[in-house]
Structures are given as C-alpha cells and as structure tokens.
Scaffold this active site. Sequence first.
Site, PDB file in Angstrom:
ATOM      1  N   SER A  18       0.832  -1.192   0.000  1.00  0.00           N
ATOM      2  CA  SER A  18       0.000   0.000   0.000  1.00  0.00           C
ATOM      3  C   SER A  18       0.867   1.242   0.000  1.00  0.00           C
ATOM      4  O   SER A  18       2.078   1.175   0.210  1.00  0.00           O
ATOM      5  CB  SER A  18      -0.853   0.004   1.265  1.00  0.00           C
ATOM      6  OG  SER A  18       0.014   0.035   2.378  1.00  0.00           O
ATOM      7  N   LYS A  19       0.206   2.376  -0.197  1.00  0.00           N
ATOM      8  CA  LYS A  19       0.932   3.636  -0.126  1.00  0.00           C
ATOM      9  C   LYS A  19       1.584   3.751   1.237  1.00  0.00           C
ATOM     10  O   LYS A  19       2.659   4.288   1.391  1.00  0.00           O
ATOM     11  CB  LYS A  19      -0.051   4.797  -0.288  1.00  0.00           C
ATOM     12  CG  LYS A  19      -0.583   4.937  -1.669  1.00  0.00           C
ATOM     13  CD  LYS A  19      -1.435   6.182  -1.729  1.00  0.00           C
ATOM     14  CE  LYS A  19      -2.349   6.116  -2.935  1.00  0.00           C
ATOM     15  NZ  LYS A  19      -3.433   7.078  -2.867  1.00  0.00           N
ATOM     16  N   ARG A  20       0.870   3.241   2.245  1.00  0.00           N
ATOM     17  CA  ARG A  20       1.388   3.337   3.603  1.00  0.00           C
ATOM     18  C   ARG A  20       2.769   2.679   3.727  1.00  0.00           C
ATOM     19  O   ARG A  20       3.643   3.195   4.395  1.00  0.00           O
ATOM     20  CB  ARG A  20       0.394   2.674   4.562  1.00  0.00           C
ATOM     21  CG  ARG A  20       0.558   3.055   5.984  1.00  0.00           C
ATOM     22  CD  ARG A  20      -0.655   2.597   6.782  1.00  0.00           C
ATOM     23  NE  ARG A  20      -1.825   3.385   6.429  1.00  0.00           N
ATOM     24  CZ  ARG A  20      -2.140   4.525   7.026  1.00  0.00           C
ATOM     25  NH1 ARG A  20      -1.398   4.989   8.000  1.00  0.00           N
ATOM     26  NH2 ARG A  20      -3.206   5.206   6.662  1.00  0.00           N
TER      27      ARG A  20
ATOM     28  N   ALA B  32       4.954   2.426   1.458  1.00  0.00           N
ATOM     29  CA  ALA B  32       5.943   3.288   0.799  1.00  0.00           C
ATOM     30  C   ALA B  32       6.302   4.459   1.708  1.00  0.00           C
ATOM     31  O   ALA B  32       7.465   4.862   1.814  1.00  0.00           O
ATOM     32  CB  ALA B  32       5.395   3.799  -0.521  1.00  0.00           C
ATOM     33  N   VAL B  33       5.301   4.983   2.412  1.00  0.00           N
ATOM     34  CA  VAL B  33       5.563   6.117   3.308  1.00  0.00           C
ATOM     35  C   VAL B  33       6.443   5.662   4.484  1.00  0.00           C
ATOM     36  O   VAL B  33       7.366   6.361   4.901  1.00  0.00           O
ATOM     37  CB  VAL B  33       4.237   6.730   3.831  1.00  0.00           C
ATOM     38  CG1 VAL B  33       4.518   7.815   4.852  1.00  0.00           C
ATOM     39  CG2 VAL B  33       3.426   7.287   2.679  1.00  0.00           C
TER      40      VAL B  33
END
Length: 552
Positions: A254-256, A258-259
């Site tokens: 998820s984007k999470r 990547a963050v």
Amino acid sequence: MSTEPMRVRFAPSPTGYLHVGGARTALFNWLIARRTGGKFILRIEDTDRSRHVEDSTARIQDDMRWLGLQWDEGPEIGGENGPYFQSQRLEIYQQHCDRLIESGRAYYALETPEELQALREAARREKRAVVYRRPDPLPTVEQGKAARAEGRPVTVRFIMPDRDVVVRDEILGEVRLAGKEIEDFVIQKSDGWPTYHFACVVDDALMKIDCVLRGQEHLINTPKHVAMQEALGFDTPRYAHLPIIFNMDGTKMSKRSAVKEFNQRIKQARQRAGDLSDADFAGGIAQATGVPGEIVAAIAGGKRDVLDEALKQVAKHLEISLLEINVHDFRVSGYLPEALLNFISLLGWSPGEDREQLSLEETTTLFDVTRVGKTNARFDRTKLQAFNTDWCNRVTAERLAEALDDYLKQNESPLLVADAAQRAHLLKACAGFRTFKEFEGKCRSLFAEDDAIQYDPKAVKKVLVKGEGRGYTMLETTLPKLESCEPWTAASLEQLLEKICAEHDTKLGAVAQPIRVAVTGTTISPPIYDTLAVLGKNRTIARIHRCLAARV
Ligand code: GLU
C-alpha cells in the site's frame, strides 16, 4: 477454461493511479479476452463520489496504454454497451432498483443516520460486528416514497435470502456462505446513487460479462452479487478471484508501506545532515523544492502519512527513492512495460515448467485461469529488477531508445538534451543496468554544464589527492596527450589510455579514475572511453582544466 470468445471487464474505481494489483487484474482479463478472441471492457466505477480523485480516470487509462492493455469497449472508444462510466448510468440503476422493490426483493429503509450510528455503537460496546436487523413489518413502498418526498434520508436495502449462497469460483472451487450471516445491505444510497454492489451486478449483466476476474479481497462481496443476480433474473457469470499481492515481508503493498520506508530513509538523511538544526534542515528543503515550510517540517519529522506530490518532491530533492506501488511509479523509476507485465503475469500464475521469461504473445497463448494459484503472491522487487535488466537486453535498440525517451520525458531529465546517437552509444556502453533511473544516474553529469560539475569530496580525496596528489599529477600528464588525440572516438581513446598505462607501467585505473573524477566529479560513470567520446573533446579538456584549477 472455455475457449469460446469471452467478454471480460476491468472495473477500477477512480481513486488514484493504477495500483500494480489492479494492473494484474487488468492484464489477466485482457489475456482471457485476447486468448479467446473475446472483448475486454473498461468500466469506470465512479459512484462513490467521496473517494473520487480528479484526473484519476485519465491516469488509469494512460497507465493501461503504457502497459499495452488496450480495451475494446470503454471510455474514449465507446461501444454498444455504454456508457462506461457508472455515473452516467443512474437511470439504468434506478429502473432495476424499482424492479426489485416492486417484486418485493428490496425495500425502502427509513432509519435515520442517528439510529444507524446507535446500532454501530451498541455493536462496538458489545465487541461484535454490526448487524442491521430487517424491520418487521417492512416499511411499505408508499411510506418510503412519502419519506423521500419529505426529504428524509431514505435508502433502499436488498432482502438477503435466508439460505446458503454458493459461489463456484474457477480458482478457489466452491465457496459457500450462509445467507443469514449477511445483513440486508444498501443498494441505493439516500442521495439516489447506487452502491458499488448494485451497480456492479447490473452492469456485469447488461454488459454481458461472461467471467468476473478480480482480487480475492472481493470474494466477500460475491455471495451478495450472486443473490442479487438471482433476484434480478440475471445469469451468474463465472467468477475467478485472484490471490492477494504482498510485499516480501508480508505487509500490504500500500501507499502506507511506501511512506513507512520513506520515513526511515528521511531519518537517515537527517542524520547525514549532522549538526544542522531541524528547522534549518527543513528550511533548506522548502527553499529548494518550493514545498511550504510547515509541510516539509511535517514530512521531515515523519509526521505525514500520505504519499502525495509534496512528499515525492522532497524525496526527489533528497535523492530518496520511494517504493514503487502504482504502475506509474514503475514508469517513473525506469522500468520497461514489457518487464513489468511479464513480472506481474507471474504474480499468482505460472505457465509451468519453470518458465518465466515470456513475451506478451507467449503469455497470451499459455494463460489459463485454472493455473492461477490460491495462495498469496509475493512482490519480489529484486526479481523484477533482474527481469528489467533482461528485458532491456532483449528488446531491439529502437524499442529501448523509445522507452528511454519516455522515461526521460516523465522525469524532465537533463539527459533529454542528449541526441539519438549519444543515447544509443550510452545505452550500449552501459548494458546491464537495472533501470533507466540507474542508467540516468550514471550518465547525468555528462549533460550538465561544465561548471556545474560538483566534485564529490570522497572521490577527490581517494583518487586525486591521495599519495601526494598522484591523481592530479597523472591528470597533468594525460591532458596534453588528450589534447592531441585524433580522432576523438572511443576506440582511439582506448588506444591512447592503454599507451599511457604502458609508458607508466601502471593499471588502467590509475589513469582512468583521475580523468573520470575530473570530468564527472564522481567515480561512477559509463566506461571511461565512452564517457569521453560522448562528452566530446572540448568539454573533456575544459573539465580537466577546471578540475586542475580547483586543485585542493
Ligand atoms: N470498482 C471495484 C474496485 O476497484 C471493482 C471490483 C470488481 O471488479 O467487481 O475494486
């Protein structure tokens, strides 16, 4: 699976870029359509207006075209079963919703938002799932219409039958669920828009979809869909639910994630910045990127959990690479669509016999849903990089040049000034690179202004200063020889440098590395002869002079 021409669809919600998981769903559907001579339909499921992201549809289409997954019916090209945006089909859903109400398979539900909230809270207190209980007696059609006319928030709910619902999945086999465990779910919201479940079922039927291929996260929805198909008198299409894709560490892609990775890397960047105060660190980034100071401060402090443009800009400025999640990220990182497609085709599917390197044509011939696995797939980035290296070696020089051009444009790269001959020369000289980003990193300094070259202090110390300035001395020795080198080609430069090595009884590194640091500022560049040939004689000489003048 059948070899009859099949109609399949990819039905993304426009909530952002195309995720690699979505790309795999699109690919598998596309493969079925191509393999059976059927049709691949693109349908935009844009009924959840709260999650709608501007431009998302255009981005998804762009990503699909980049991958080469052209649809046969859908946005931009139309088709007999349109419109292909659900937001333009509200009347159609209304007709079918009315049908269900009239046949007693759905009803107006009059609960107020406060009453529903109370239900949720009671469930939370009792630590159980929220269950909506069908009112007894049901509100009549007249009551429902009257409440709507008064402007009350009235929804329409489907009467979930009280029996088992069976889903025959092409991959998972028979999945059985007790209907009574599923509450009467909403099919039309109080603003009159359909819910995902309802619009999806109506459209799959009206668009004559033969097989629904989608991620396993939707399996939970399928019994609802099957029950509605039965109530509406629609045929049930075949279903195939694809295994979920995870990162190698088992977390969701998820984007999470990547963050999270970014936050770790920015911490390291902060540490490298040493004594600088937090404010100065963030201030410097804000100034260089134009991102507002308070946003940079939040990003630098690891307090932003969204992967947005601001975060991407900060990452770019600090040269922090972000984990790729969406198809677009891979494009910007310099992957070939051929490699990405080949890689994602193997996420859950395998043609057998350990075959991995497959062209899209080969995959199309071999693909079969019955060979898709049941278990979660892992996204192995190292393997993807290896695929990309192989694909870069495999495609024609023209194709590679075309893909490079796309990469450079996506990134507004300084390499855009390189002409076709220079690009071709460097691509050949650097063969074996993992991504265009890596390739670009190696070549970038060749296309910078001569006086913009920054000398990496570590490289200068090791290659030029060490041993009482041995590197500088070698540069002084080679400079006049380079000045009289004719013609200025990789081959004659190779001869020249070899001759100098022989004269000084030294290895190539002792001659080449000082030149490399002088002309690129670093110890990383394409092979030295190619570097100098592409740079040209005048610029090589100018850069060496500049380096000698800046001698430390
Ligand atoms: N719009 C849904 C999604 O993006 C599609 C689900 C389906 O394929 O039915 O997840």
